[in-house]
Write an enzyme that holds these catalytic residues in place. Structure first.
Site, mmCIF file in Angstrom:
data_model
loop_
_atom_site.group_PDB
_atom_site.id
_atom_site.type_symbol
_atom_site.label_atom_id
_atom_site.label_comp_id
_atom_site.label_asym_id
_atom_site.label_seq_id
_atom_site.Cartn_x
_atom_site.Cartn_y
_atom_site.Cartn_z
ATOM 1 N N ARG A 74 -8.428 2.865 1.957
ATOM 2 C CA ARG A 74 -9.869 2.972 1.738
ATOM 3 C C ARG A 74 -10.584 1.757 2.329
ATOM 4 O O ARG A 74 -10.066 0.645 2.247
ATOM 5 C CB ARG A 74 -10.173 3.070 0.240
ATOM 6 C CG ARG A 74 -9.840 4.417 -0.360
ATOM 7 C CD ARG A 74 -10.271 4.515 -1.803
ATOM 8 N NE ARG A 74 -9.486 3.657 -2.674
ATOM 9 C CZ ARG A 74 -9.857 2.475 -3.101
ATOM 10 N NH1 ARG A 74 -11.025 1.975 -2.773
ATOM 11 N NH2 ARG A 74 -9.071 1.764 -3.887
ATOM 12 N N TYR A 216 -8.335 8.804 6.647
ATOM 13 C CA TYR A 216 -7.320 8.464 5.645
ATOM 14 C C TYR A 216 -7.786 8.642 4.202
ATOM 15 O O TYR A 216 -8.869 8.188 3.826
ATOM 16 C CB TYR A 216 -6.889 6.997 5.824
ATOM 17 C CG TYR A 216 -5.499 6.736 5.277
ATOM 18 C CD1 TYR A 216 -4.384 6.911 6.088
ATOM 19 C CD2 TYR A 216 -5.284 6.354 3.959
ATOM 20 C CE1 TYR A 216 -3.104 6.703 5.603
ATOM 21 C CE2 TYR A 216 -4.015 6.146 3.459
ATOM 22 C CZ TYR A 216 -2.928 6.317 4.287
ATOM 23 O OH TYR A 216 -1.653 6.117 3.803
ATOM 24 N N LYS A 225 -12.316 10.354 -4.357
ATOM 25 C CA LYS A 225 -13.098 9.206 -4.833
ATOM 26 C C LYS A 225 -14.600 9.442 -4.665
ATOM 27 O O LYS A 225 -15.397 9.072 -5.538
ATOM 28 C CB LYS A 225 -12.681 7.948 -4.072
ATOM 29 C CG LYS A 225 -11.194 7.658 -4.118
ATOM 30 C CD LYS A 225 -10.713 7.469 -5.521
ATOM 31 C CE LYS A 225 -9.253 7.071 -5.561
ATOM 32 N NZ LYS A 225 -8.757 6.954 -6.932
ATOM 33 N N HIS A 245 -11.731 6.871 -13.645
ATOM 34 C CA HIS A 245 -10.528 6.654 -12.836
ATOM 35 C C HIS A 245 -9.328 6.571 -13.788
ATOM 36 O O HIS A 245 -8.792 5.492 -14.035
ATOM 37 C CB HIS A 245 -10.711 5.343 -12.054
ATOM 38 C CG HIS A 245 -9.726 5.102 -10.974
ATOM 39 N ND1 HIS A 245 -9.419 3.843 -10.523
ATOM 40 C CD2 HIS A 245 -8.981 5.942 -10.223
ATOM 41 C CE1 HIS A 245 -8.525 3.919 -9.549
ATOM 42 N NE2 HIS A 245 -8.243 5.186 -9.350
ATOM 43 N N SER A 267 -6.319 0.858 -8.718
ATOM 44 C CA SER A 267 -5.492 1.528 -7.712
ATOM 45 C C SER A 267 -4.133 0.838 -7.576
ATOM 46 O O SER A 267 -4.058 -0.392 -7.565
ATOM 47 C CB SER A 267 -6.195 1.489 -6.359
ATOM 48 O OG SER A 267 -7.485 2.025 -6.491
ATOM 49 N N CYS A 269 -1.615 0.547 -9.606
ATOM 50 C CA CYS A 269 -1.141 -0.228 -10.763
ATOM 51 C C CYS A 269 -0.299 0.639 -11.696
ATOM 52 O O CYS A 269 -0.169 0.323 -12.883
ATOM 53 C CB CYS A 269 -2.305 -0.832 -11.529
ATOM 54 S SG CYS A 269 -3.065 -2.210 -10.698
ATOM 55 N N ASP A 292 -4.862 10.464 -11.767
ATOM 56 C CA ASP A 292 -5.830 9.563 -11.132
ATOM 57 C C ASP A 292 -7.258 9.680 -11.673
ATOM 58 O O ASP A 292 -7.957 8.681 -11.750
ATOM 59 C CB ASP A 292 -5.845 9.818 -9.614
ATOM 60 C CG ASP A 292 -6.518 8.701 -8.834
ATOM 61 O OD1 ASP A 292 -6.314 7.530 -9.183
ATOM 62 O OD2 ASP A 292 -7.257 8.997 -7.876
ATOM 63 N N ARG A 404 1.707 7.181 1.608
ATOM 64 C CA ARG A 404 1.413 8.100 0.506
ATOM 65 C C ARG A 404 2.196 9.399 0.604
ATOM 66 O O ARG A 404 2.618 9.807 1.690
ATOM 67 C CB ARG A 404 -0.080 8.468 0.534
ATOM 68 C CG ARG A 404 -1.034 7.298 0.387
ATOM 69 C CD ARG A 404 -1.182 6.894 -1.052
ATOM 70 N NE ARG A 404 -2.142 5.820 -1.226
ATOM 71 C CZ ARG A 404 -2.895 5.670 -2.301
ATOM 72 N NH1 ARG A 404 -2.835 6.519 -3.300
ATOM 73 N NH2 ARG A 404 -3.706 4.647 -2.429
HETATM 74 C C1 OXD Z 1 -6.822 4.811 -5.146
HETATM 75 C C2 OXD Z 1 -6.145 6.114 -4.997
HETATM 76 O O1 OXD Z 1 -6.960 4.077 -4.155
HETATM 77 O O2 OXD Z 1 -5.984 6.804 -6.009
HETATM 78 O O3 OXD Z 1 -7.247 4.502 -6.263
HETATM 79 O O4 OXD Z 1 -5.789 6.487 -3.870
HETATM 80 MN MN MN Z 2 -7.014 6.035 -7.732
#
Ligand code: OXD
Ligand code: MN
Length: 648
Positions: A74, A216, A225, A245, A267, A269, A292, A404
């Protein structure tokens, strides 16, 4: 320019026609969302060199993509919230005037789909027909986006049918920003190469999403998001619900009682790991609803009811192993798209910390050969025979740190099917939430688990969340701790201070505030000064979830402290404390204590973050006035009372 297809819904027709005229694609395809269409697009991408077909015996329906080196995560620096007033975007967002931004971006979009196909993706965020679900139309020139959206959302004809003639939706436009001249051969990953040519733009008042230049993840899969967090958080504020989130999980106790828990972690974690965890505590069962994003709506009974608006997992690959998250690996066995991982000679995939020995050689995320490390069979290096130390010194990884997997949720062996379909006790209302967790990677100070003293105190805890920055975002500050309120820092669709106020309002407007979920702050990442983890994490986190359920039931007491209600070490069950990683009871005692000096420092930096939000909030481009302090007084009061109690 292609001919605009016909749509019964006038708003859909107008949206597609507008962008057909601006982007001038060669062709327009309206995505139907069938398995045959999905496969045909994947196969076309294989033919065009944009996908590598993986060994179909080992991974049926799976493909590998390699992105351009400039397009791997991102781009927060190029993400904009374009509300009319700068102050409404708030101090944590990049802002530009919406009219100016639209003018600027329309220039960029002009002719941007020449030589390409424009895909129109009708998609649903949530089970089609569920009252919490919202709809979108994403226009894109990226077939990669189409097949990823097919996995991550519910796409196609069923959505068009549901919208009917007048159904509303969030209009989204996306282009990779790489038109093709006549006869020009396409590249494997088209995108705008310069960061300054990328735009991820939300217009919260117009409720539109415009994205340009990146292909991406969250930059391009606009349901995730951009819609489900940034735009939805604004809708939620206006309409009295919450877009967060957060993962959602269902936990069943040995007695058969079900609990629903959401957890907001920044993100990368471990949300996916917690969402699919295998509890180490005997008799406890965990099922996944989402990993998520959660949308929570207040019910007439005062409880908050949640759905997962997504349909798949866009998980971080490195670190996902049979030890850390077997259910995620099982979710990737079929119908999955891998991006920026290693290709093995037998047409399979590999990444660092997968818990599987590396192949002798493979192809790394950049498409270059890579080789097993000389002294560690679980690492790969860019040259044959390199040692672990040499690879580390070269800063080399064979799979990108933010590589990913895009896996269908239906593949997950522990999916809570009813909850995932937004159904509770036969009704399409979402699942009632019992506990909300906040967390982050915090090597010091923050205890293993801390229960909020009240809803307002819980909002304070969330507002003060922070974590070490991870590779999920392009940043030169990876590893440094940053404040990430409610794990929403990159995803607020409006002013962070107003978002805090909205959380506080949820209590005031609840039909029965005593039924709101209890709030907890957890930290699986405490380290000793030598850097050793003090808590094993993963399946052992079930011990913390059990304590939380015991608190909900009033079965255990707690230690009341200035920072919140902490567990007595003896109340964290150590049943079945065997295996490779175990809880060290000595460390456990440490991580359920208040580190007074650490907390005095913590509280100071929380105050500084509030001051920063307030200072920046005074910039109002329209009235040119300085506005009053925006961080809610109730949170300042908690800050003051915690400080006073700590100093006693
Ligand atoms: C993030 C994702 O970046 O879920 O939070 O991809
Ligand atoms: Mn996320």
């Amino acid at each position: 320019m292609a001919t605009t297809p016909k749509f019964a819904n006038a708003k859909v027709a107008a949206w597609v026609d507008k962008w057909n005229k601006i982007c001038t694609p060669d062709k327009i395809v309206v995505v139907k969302g069938t398995a045959a269409e999905h496969k045909a697009i994947c196969e076309m991408m294989v033919k065009n060199g944009q996908f590598i077909k993986l060994n179909q015996k080992l991974r049926p329906g799976c493909y590998l993509a390699r992105s351009h080196e400039s397009d791997v995560a991102r781009v927060e620096g190029r993400t904009f919230i374009c509300s009319k007033r700068e102050i409404d975007a708030g101090p944590t967002n990049h802002w530009m005037d919406p009219v100016e931004m639209k003018k600027k971006m329309e220039k960029a979009y002009k002719g941007c789909m020449k030589g390409r196909t424009m895909y129109v993706i009708p998609f649903a965020m949530g089970p089609i027909g569920n009252p919490i679900t919202q709809y979108g139309i994403e226009i894109t020139d990226s077939p990669y986006v189409v097949v990823n959206m097919n996995i991550m959302t519910r796409t196609g004809d069923a959505v068009i049918k549901h919208l009917g003639k007048t159904g509303d939706f969030i209009p989204c436009i996306h282009s990779v920003g790489a038109p093709l001249k006549k006869g020009q051969k396409d590249v494997a990953w088209p995108c705008a190469k310069r960061i300054e040519d990328k735009y991820i733009t939300q217009f919260p008042e117009d409720r539109e999403i415009w994205s340009f230049g990146s292909g991406y993840g969250g930059n391009a899969l606009l349901g995730k998001k951009c819609f489900a967090l940034r735009i939805a958080s604004k809708l939620a504020k206006d309409e009295g619900w919450m877009a967060e989130h957060m993962l959602i999980l269902t936990l069943t106790s040995p007695e058969g009682k079900k609990y629903h828990v959401t957890a907001a972690f920044p993100s990368a974690c471990g949300k996916t790991n917690l969402a699919m965890m295998l509890p180490k505590l005997p008799g406890w069962k965990l099922e996944t609803i989402g990993d998520d994003i959660a949308w929570l709506k207040p019910g007439e009974d005062g409880r908050l009811y949640a759905i997962n608006p997504e349909n798949g997992f866009f998980g971080v690959a490195p670190g996902t192993s049979m030890d850390s998250n077997p259910n995620a690996l099982h979710s990737c066995t079929k119908g999955t798209i891998f991006t920026n991982v290693v290709l093995t000679p037998d047409g399979d995939i590999w990444w660092e910390d997968m818990g599987i020995k590396a192949p002798k050689e493979g192809v790394d995320w950049k498409g270059n050969p890579c080789y097993v490390c000389a002294d560690d069979p679980y690492r790969m290096g860019p040259k044959p025979g390199m040692t672990k130390k040499e690879i580390k010194e070269a800063g080399y990884v064979a799979a990108h740190k933010n590589s990913r997997f895009t896996a269908p949720a239906q593949n997950c062996p522990v999916l809570d099917k009813d909850g995932f379909n937004g159904v509770y006790e036969g009704k399409p209302v979402g699942v009632p939430i019992d506990a909300i967790l906040f967390g982050g990677r915090r090597p010091s100070t923050i205890p293993l688990v801390n229960e909020a003293k009240s809803w307002t105190h819980g909002v304070f805890m969330g507002s003060a969340a922070g974590s070490e920055i991870t590779a999920a975002v392009i940043s030169d500050k990876i590893g440094q701790v940053r404040r990430d309120p409610m794990a929403m820092l990159p995803f607020f669709g409006y002013n962070v201070a107003d978002y805090f106020q909205h959380w506080l309002e949820m209590e005031r407007t609840s039909a029965d505030a005593t039924k709101l979920p209890k709030i907890y702050f957890v930290n699986w990442f405490r380290k000793t000064p030598k850097g050793e983890f003090m808590w094993p994490g993963f399946g052992d986190n079930s011990r913390v979830l059990k304590w939380i359920c015991d608190r909900i039931e009033g079965k255990v007491g707690c230690v009341k402290t200035p920072i919140g209600n902490l567990p007595k070490a003896a109340d964290i069950s150590l049943e079945n404390n065997t295996g490779k990683d175990v809880v060290n009871p000595k460390f456990l005692k440490e991580i359920v204590k208040v580190d007074k000096a650490g907390w005095l420092e913590e509280i100071k930096t929380i105050g500084e973050s509030y001051d920063e939000y307030d200072a920046k909030a005074s910039k109002d481009n329209q009235t040119k006035s300085t506005t009053a302090r925006r961080v809610p007084k109730a949170l300042r009061e908690i800050l003051a009372s915690v400080t006073a109690e700590l100093k006693k």
